[in-house]
Design a protein around this motif. Structure first.
Motif: not given
Length: 628
Positions: A209, A211-213, A260-262, A505-507, A509
């Motif tokens: 879970d 993840i960032m882009r 864009s990150a958790t 942009s991609y995830n 991990p």
């Protein structure tokens, strides 16, 4: 004369052995009995063997009685000091709310141990000073008031304070008062070093879970390329150009950085380390308003800043130009966005091997712009003061690309970044970027470093387009900063926004460094609590040495606090005469009168009775050291 058994029956009832006789015979003798006497019954015939056994028995018992409590005090004090150190050491890093020792909270236990150790140290000082006063007056004469001062100092802090009026330059009295007063601050100091704090604990988190882009500038192609013509001029900029505009808009609005990150809401912060983010450094030099050439996009020609400014401030314009103003440098002629966008490429004939296109090479190179500003500021103003260098400043800025290793972090929802390293990106225009033959080969995507080089070149074209054309009118916002600060922040914000917020942009991990906060813990510094505990050894060692030396000087006879011993010894008649009448006064008047009388503890010349008398009327106390 016949000896009678009756004489032996009276041995145990005779006063301390041959006391009067030994005074007259020899005051310095180590024997406690007279050697005179005969078999005819004269003198006191005691069997020598029996008396030696009695002396040893009495001496051992006396030594035990004298030393038991002080020795116990020493052992207990050492144990308490060790206990304080152990409690501090074990409590360090433990929970304030949950950690106990001996079923007691740490502050309570420390307070108890410190109170006990102060109690024992005070008692030990009392032992030492009470014995010292006898040794002091036995060794030399002193003011009678000192006797009261010593006795007061042996009775705790209150007594020490009461002794201050009679204080003289006496090392023991001064040390006693200092130690008593020093023990007052030990308790508060022991509580004061019980520091508590919450700690930040960081761990590497590789959860799925997490993840960032992000965009990969090194290996992923981020631009459109005409694979039919293979012409480098087909690279007009990066994909998702609106994210370049978004970054510029964020810069002018000074809005918070969004990534864009958790990051869990319970975490203090999250860090994404070592992210590759491009950065464009604007290498600027000051030029001349009259001679600096720019591309006039309206007329599609090269002109000077001065001519351009004169034309746009003519009567046909309602408002004068606004500062800061950005232009394509003259070196960008035929390379502006409009030029590249309107360019068409001929299709190659069949599958022939392409040949080097010189026009294509001339249309590729360093990206540069001209900046016109009010002095060194980024102030947003309208101005007709063209040509005045104190007001208007001209710079030509060349784009220098770098790739930064950057740590991105989130602190309670607020994002930021730290640049760890910055490496320049070499731009090979002759052999790679501007070489259509090279671009037609597979090396364009396969050779290490080429993808990064082309991505950075496309990024520069998009950045200069957004800055110069200002299609969204974002420059109307006022920014209070210098031009150098503005250009640096602009580059950072545009690059980060494009790298982390692009739809392509991609995830990513992880790994993510997740930092959380502990509960409140004890934070105890050994450099604070060790000196506090060990300094208690100073008064302990002092009173122990003072007590032992004092007992040695008085032949091991412990009189201590005994008021009976004081009353029995009393004052000699001559000394008492000097204090006559003062007993009707209060204690302070009596002490004042005692400061004028010199006395010494010794044996009266008349009868050998130990007493406090005038120095000239007493003899030194005879040595009666048994086996001490």
């Amino acid at each position: 004369m016949e000896s009678s058994p009756h004489h032996y029956d009276n041995v145990e009832t005779i006063r301390p052995p041959s006391y009067e006789h030994s005074i007259h015979e020899s005051r310095s003798s180590f024997s406690t009995y007279s050697d005179s006497g005969s078999s005819s019954g004269e003198g006191l015939p005691h069997p020598p063997e029996k008396m030696i056994e009695t002396n040893e028995r009495i001496s051992t018992r006396t030594l035990f009685d004298t030393s038991f409590l002080p020795v116990f005090n020493i052992i207990a004090t050492l144990g308490l000091i060790a206990g304080i150190i152990i409690v501090y050491t074990k409590a360090n890093g433990q929970s304030v709310d949950n950690h106990t020792q001996a079923n007691l909270p740490i502050p309570v236990l420390i307070s108890l141990l410190v109170s006990l150790v102060i109690l024992f140290i005070g008692g030990g000082i009392g032992y030492a000073v009470s014995e010292y006063k006898w040794a002091r007056f036995q060794s030399k004469a002193g003011k009678l008031a000192l006797l009261d001062a010593y006795d007061a100092c042996s009775r705790g802090v209150g007594g020490a304070i009461r002794a201050i009026p009679a204080l003289r330059l006496d090392a023991v009295l001064i040390a006693t008062i200092i130690f008593y007063l020093g023990t007052i601050v030990i308790g508060p100091a022991a509580q004061g070093i019980l520091h508590t704090q919450k700690y930040e604990v960081c761990t590497e988190d590789r959860d799925t879970d997490n993840i960032m882009r992000k965009l990969d500038f090194i290996d992923t192609t981020l631009y459109e390329f005409d694979t039919t013509s293979k012409d480098p001029r087909s690279i007009k900029g990066v994909n998702d150009y609106f994210n370049i505009q978004l970054g510029l808009r964020h810069f002018y609005a000074e809005s918070p950085l969004f990534i864009s990150a958790t990051c869990p809401p319970t975490a203090l912060n999250c860090t994404y380390p070592n992210i590759d983010i491009p950065y464009i450094n604007f290498d600027c030099k000051t030029t001349d308003f009259a001679t600096q050439k720019i591309v006039d996009l309206t007329n599609n020609n090269v002109t000077t800043v001065q001519d351009y400014w004169h034309n746009v401030t003519s009567e046909t314009y309602t408002l004068p130009p606004r500062l800061p103003a950005f232009f394509y440098s003259s070196s960008m002629y035929n390379r502006t966005y409009y030029d590249l966008n309107n360019l068409t490429f001929p299709f190659p004939l069949g599958t022939e091997r392409p040949v080097l296109d010189a026009d294509a090479r001339r249309s590729v190179g360093d990206v540069s712009m001209v900046v016109l500003s009010k002095g060194d500021t980024f102030e947003n103003v309208y101005s007709t003061e063209y040509g005045k260098t104190e007001i208007m400043k001209v710079r030509e800025c060349t784009f220098r690309p770098y790739l930064n290793k950057t740590d991105l972090y989130s602190v309670r929802g607020t994002f930021g970044f730290n640049i760890k390293s910055s490496d320049p990106v070499p731009m090979d225009y002759d052999n790679k970027i501007g070489n259509n033959v090279y671009l037609a080969s597979s090396k364009r995507t396969d050779e290490k470093g080429t993808t990064l080089m082309l991505n950075i070149y496309a990024l520069q074209l998009s950045m200069i387009r957004a800055i110069v054309l200002d299609e969204e009118g974002v420059k109307d916002i006022f920014l209070n900063m210098t031009m150098d600060q503005a250009l640096h922040k602009m580059s950072n914000r545009v690059s980060i926004t494009y790298t982390l917020e692009s739809p392509k942009s991609y995830n990513f991990p992880g790994p993510r460094v997740l930092c959380t906060e502990t509960e409140m813990l004890y934070s105890l510094n050994p450099s604070a609590y060790l000196p506090l505990a060990l300094c208690l050894l100073i008064p302990l060692i002092w009173w122990t040495v003072t007590w032992i030396v004092s007992l040695y000087k008085v032949n091991g006879i412990s009189r201590g606090h005994s008021q009976v011993a004081l009353l029995v010894s009393g004052l000699s008649p001559s000394a008492r005469d000097k204090m006559r009448g003062t007993i009707h006064e209060n204690q302070y008047a009596t002490m004042k009168a005692a400061t004028t009388v010199d006395v010494k503890f010794g044996e009266r010349r008349s009868d050998g009775h130990p007493t406090f008398g005038l120095p000239q009327e007493v003899e030194p106390v005879g040595v009666r050291r048994m086996s001490f």
